[in-house]
Write a protein that holds these residues in place. Structure first.
Motif, PDB file in Angstrom:
ATOM      1  N   GLU A 131       0.954  -1.245   0.052  1.00  0.00           N
ATOM      2  CA  GLU A 131       0.087  -0.101   0.129  1.00  0.00           C
ATOM      3  C   GLU A 131       0.788   1.390  -0.055  1.00  0.00           C
ATOM      4  O   GLU A 131       1.643   1.314   0.797  1.00  0.00           O
ATOM      5  CB  GLU A 131      -1.013   0.063   1.358  1.00  0.00           C
ATOM      6  N   SER A 132       0.677   2.153  -1.147  1.00  0.00           N
ATOM      7  CA  SER A 132       1.616   3.304  -1.204  1.00  0.00           C
ATOM      8  C   SER A 132       0.951   4.461  -1.087  1.00  0.00           C
ATOM      9  O   SER A 132      -0.442   4.537  -1.399  1.00  0.00           O
ATOM     10  CB  SER A 132       2.196   3.367  -2.236  1.00  0.00           C
ATOM     11  N   ASP A 133       1.196   5.627  -0.448  1.00  0.00           N
ATOM     12  CA  ASP A 133       0.668   6.724  -0.335  1.00  0.00           C
ATOM     13  C   ASP A 133       1.553   7.884  -0.915  1.00  0.00           C
ATOM     14  O   ASP A 133       3.021   7.922  -0.433  1.00  0.00           O
ATOM     15  CB  ASP A 133       0.501   6.957   1.271  1.00  0.00           C
ATOM     16  N   VAL A 191       2.641  11.824  -1.472  1.00  0.00           N
ATOM     17  CA  VAL A 191       2.016  12.981  -0.937  1.00  0.00           C
ATOM     18  C   VAL A 191       2.884  13.958  -1.428  1.00  0.00           C
ATOM     19  O   VAL A 191       4.215  14.095  -1.238  1.00  0.00           O
ATOM     20  CB  VAL A 191       2.252  12.892   0.674  1.00  0.00           C
ATOM     21  N   SER A 223       6.367   9.857   9.482  1.00  0.00           N
ATOM     22  CA  SER A 223       6.146   8.635   8.670  1.00  0.00           C
ATOM     23  C   SER A 223       6.593   7.379   9.327  1.00  0.00           C
ATOM     24  O   SER A 223       6.975   6.376   8.444  1.00  0.00           O
ATOM     25  CB  SER A 223       6.492   8.721   7.208  1.00  0.00           C
ATOM     26  N   TRP A 238       5.820   3.852   8.478  1.00  0.00           N
ATOM     27  CA  TRP A 238       5.907   3.315   7.090  1.00  0.00           C
ATOM     28  C   TRP A 238       7.222   2.589   6.742  1.00  0.00           C
ATOM     29  O   TRP A 238       8.074   3.511   7.130  1.00  0.00           O
ATOM     30  CB  TRP A 238       5.555   4.512   5.846  1.00  0.00           C
ATOM     31  N   THR A 275       6.930   9.374  -1.360  1.00  0.00           N
ATOM     32  CA  THR A 275       6.057   8.330  -1.386  1.00  0.00           C
ATOM     33  C   THR A 275       6.409   7.564  -0.221  1.00  0.00           C
ATOM     34  O   THR A 275       7.632   7.044   0.181  1.00  0.00           O
ATOM     35  CB  THR A 275       6.488   7.456  -2.896  1.00  0.00           C
ATOM     36  N   SER A 280       5.350   3.615   1.546  1.00  0.00           N
ATOM     37  CA  SER A 280       4.821   2.312   1.315  1.00  0.00           C
ATOM     38  C   SER A 280       4.955   1.205   2.381  1.00  0.00           C
ATOM     39  O   SER A 280       5.866   1.170   3.049  1.00  0.00           O
ATOM     40  CB  SER A 280       5.383   1.704   0.124  1.00  0.00           C
ATOM     41  N   GLY A 325      -2.281  10.269  -4.093  1.00  0.00           N
ATOM     42  CA  GLY A 325      -3.084   9.545  -2.794  1.00  0.00           C
ATOM     43  C   GLY A 325      -2.790   8.105  -2.481  1.00  0.00           C
ATOM     44  O   GLY A 325      -1.715   7.688  -3.094  1.00  0.00           O
ATOM     45  N   ARG A 326      -3.477   7.551  -1.858  1.00  0.00           N
ATOM     46  CA  ARG A 326      -3.141   6.052  -1.540  1.00  0.00           C
ATOM     47  C   ARG A 326      -3.736   5.026  -2.578  1.00  0.00           C
ATOM     48  O   ARG A 326      -4.648   5.118  -3.102  1.00  0.00           O
ATOM     49  CB  ARG A 326      -4.099   5.739  -0.586  1.00  0.00           C
TER      50      ARG A 326
END
Ligand SMILES: Cc1cc2nc3c(=O)[nH]c(=O)nc-3n(C[C@H](O)[C@H](O)[C@H](O)COP(=O)(O)OP(=O)(O)OC[C@H]3O[C@@H](n4cnc5c(N)ncnc54)[C@H](O)[C@@H]3O)c2cc1C
Length: 411
Positions: free
Chosen positions: A169-171, A173, A188, A191, A210, A212, A258-259
Motif C-alpha cells: 500500500e503506497s501513499d 504525498v 511517517s 511506513w 512516497t 509504502s 494519494g493511496r
C-alpha cells in the motif's frame, strides 16, 4: 584500455590474479569504475546463479553470488519471504549487493544489505581456495562494502524477512519544499519504505513523497508489460527544457495520487519497468551525483538543490532518502545516519563538472560523503574524509585484485 572478462568457473586453472589487476564483475549496475580494471581481467559471476541451500521455515538461504535480486525475490516471494533490503533495480546480483553494501528505501527500518548477511564464501588469490567468512570476523566487515577488493565472493548466506504477498500500500504525498520533506519523513515512522522525488528546477525543491508498507491483501496481479524505449538515441532528449516539462507534469500528476495498492516491484524497482530508460540520455549517457550528509547538517540538502537550480542543469531524476541511526556493517559502507540525495544529469559538457565541484564543497563543509559505486571522480580529499576506515581497510586487500577505482586512490 579494455578489460578481458573471463568466467572463473570455466577456466579454473587460469592465472587470473597475476599482475594484481583482476576484479570481480557482475551485472555492471555500478555507475562508476569500481568494477573496471583497464588492461586487467574481469572475473564474471554470470554462471553462479543457483541456490546452494534454503530453509523456507527459517528464511535462511545460501545463494551463489551471481544470482540477481530479482530472481531471489521471485523465488522467495512464492515461499512468503523477501530480501530485507533491495536497491532501486532487481538486476543487481547478490555479490554486487554485498560488495556495494547497497541500501533501499527502508534503511531507517532495516539498515543496508550487509546487515542481513550471515556468512560469505570468498575466493582469495593468497589462499587459493574458498573460505567461509562469518559475520563478526574482521574480513567479513571489510568485504561488506569492500567493492570487490577483498576477494571473489562465491556464495552468501542471508536471512530473509517474511512478506505477506506481492502487494504494497503506497501513499504519494506532494510537498512544496525540502523542509516539508523532512517534516513528512519524520511523521511517517509507521511506513517501512520512504523515498522522495524532488524537482530541482526550482530552488525550493518541491516534490512527491512516497511511503509504502507491505499489504496483507494478496490479489495476484500480473506483472505489467515492461515499456521498451528505443536507444541509445544519438542525442540526449533530457535537457533543461524537457526536464522542466517532465518535472511540472510529474508534480501535477502527483497531486492527484494519494493511496493505492501497487505491486512490490513497481514500488521497489520502478525503473526496471522501463527497459532502455538510460538510452534517453543519448550516446554520451548520464552521470549521477549521490551524497550523504549527517543529520545535523541536513540544511546542506537545501543548498545543493538551490545550487542545481541556479546552474540551469535540470535533472528529471532526483531522489531523496533519510538513512536511519544505524552504524554500517562494512568498513567502507556508504550508508550512515543522515540524508542522501541522488541526482542524474546528461553527460553533456564541463558545466556538469563545474556543478559537481560546487556540490563537493557543500558536501565537504557538511561533513558528508560521496557514493563510490556511483561516482568515478570523487576528489581524493573527500574520499578519505568520507571513509575514515580506508587505511584499516587496506590490510584486508586481496593482492591479486584491483580496479581503476582502487588504483586511482592508491588503495
Ligand atoms: C537503476 C539503478 C538503481 C540503483 N539503485 C540503487 C539503490 O537504490 N541503492 C544502492 O545502494 N545502489 C543502487 N544502485 C547501484 C547498485 O546497486 C550497486 O552499484 C551494486 O553494487 C551493483 O551490483 P552489480 O551486481 O551490478 O555489480 P557490478 O556493478 O558488476 O560490480 C559492482 C562492485 O561489486 C563488486 N562485485 C560484484 N560481484 C562481486 C562478487 N561476486 N565478489 C566480489 N565483488 C563483487 C565489483 O567488483 C564492483 O566493485 C543502482 C544502480 C542502478 C543501475
Amino acid at each position: 584500455m579494455s578489460q578481458e572478462v573471463i568466467d572463473p568457473q570455466r577456466r579454473p586453472d587460469a592465472k587470473w590474479f597475476e599482475g594484481g589487476r583482476a576484479i570481480p564483475v557482475a551485472s555492471g549496475c555500478a555507475y562508476s569504475d569500481v568494477g573496471l580494471s583497464s588492461g586487467g581481467v574481469g572475473l564474471s559471476t554470470k554462471r553462479l546463479t543457483r541456490f546452494a541451500a534454503a530453509s523456507w521455515s527459517t528464511g535462511v538461504v545460501r545463494v551463489e553470488a551471481g544470482m540477481t535480486l530479482a530472481e531471489l525475490e521471485r523465488v522467495a516471494l512464492a515461499k512468503g519471504w523477501f530480501p530485507p533490503v533491495v536497491p532501486g533495480t532487481g538486476r543487481v546480483t547478490i555479490g554486487g549487493a554485498v560488495a556495494g553494501d547497497v541500501h533501499g528505501k527502508n534503511h531507517h527500518a532495516h539498515g543496508a544489505f550487509g546487515d542481513h548477511v550471515l556468512a560469505i564464501w570468498l575466493f582469495r588469490s593468497d589462499h587459493r581456495c574458498e573460505v567461509r567468512v562469518e559475520r563478526g570476523l574482521p574480513l567479513f566487515h571489510a568485504t561488506v562494502g569492500g567493492l570487490g577488493l577483498t576477494g571473489l565472493i562465491t556464495k552468501v548466506e542471508l536471512q530473509l524477512k517474511r512478506a505477506p504477498g506481492q502487494l504494497m500500500e503506497s501513499d504519494h504525498v506532494p510537498f512544496s519544499n525540502i523542509q516539508d520533506y523532512f517534516a513528512l519523513d519524520a511523521a511517517s515512522s509507521d511506513w517501512e519504505f520512504r523515498v522522495a522525488w524532488v524537482d530541482c528546477g526550482t530552488g525550493s525543491g518541491p516534490g512527491i513523497f512516497t511511503r509504502s508498507n507491505w499489504s496483507p491483501h494478496d490479489r495476484p496481479r500480473r506483472a505489467a508489460q515492461a515499456l521498451t524505449l528505443p536507444g541509445p538515441l544519438p542525442f540526449s532528449v533530457v535537457g533543461p527544457a524537457s526536464s522542466w516539462a517532465f518535472n511540472r507534469f510529474y508534480l501535477a500528476a502527483g497531486r492527484a495520487r494519494g493511496r493505492r495498492l501497487e505491486r512490490c516491484d513497481q514500488v521497489l524497482h520502478p525503473l526496471d519497468g522501463v527497459a532502455g530508460w538510460n538510452g534517453l540520455y543519448g550516446r554520451s549517457g548520464f552521470r549521477q551525483y549521490q551524497c550523504v550528509v549527517p543529520p545535523q547538517s541536513r540544511a546542506a540538502i537545501g543548498e545543493i538543490v538551490e545550487s542545481i537550480a541556479k546552474s540551469g542543469l535540470a535533472s528529471p531524476l532526483t531522489v531523496l532518502k533519510t538513512f536511519g541511526e544505524r552504524n554500517p556493517s562494512g568498513l567502507l559502507s556508504f550508508c550512515r545516519p543522515g540524508v542522501t540525495l541522488a541526482v542524474d544529469f546528461p553527460n553533456l559538457n564541463e558545466s556538469v563538472d563545474r556543478l559537481f565541484s560546487r556540490l563537493d564543497d557543500i558536501v565537504e563543509a557538511a561533513g558528508g560523503a560521496l557514493y563510490p559505486s556511483k561516482d568515478a571522480r570523487i576528489p581524493e580529499r573527500l574520499l578519505w574524509a568520507g571513509f575514515p576506515d580506508l587505511s584499516a581497510f587496506k590490510a584486508f586487500r586481496d593482492p591479486g585484485l584491483s580496479s581503476d577505482f582502487s588504483r586511482r586512490y592508491g588503495l
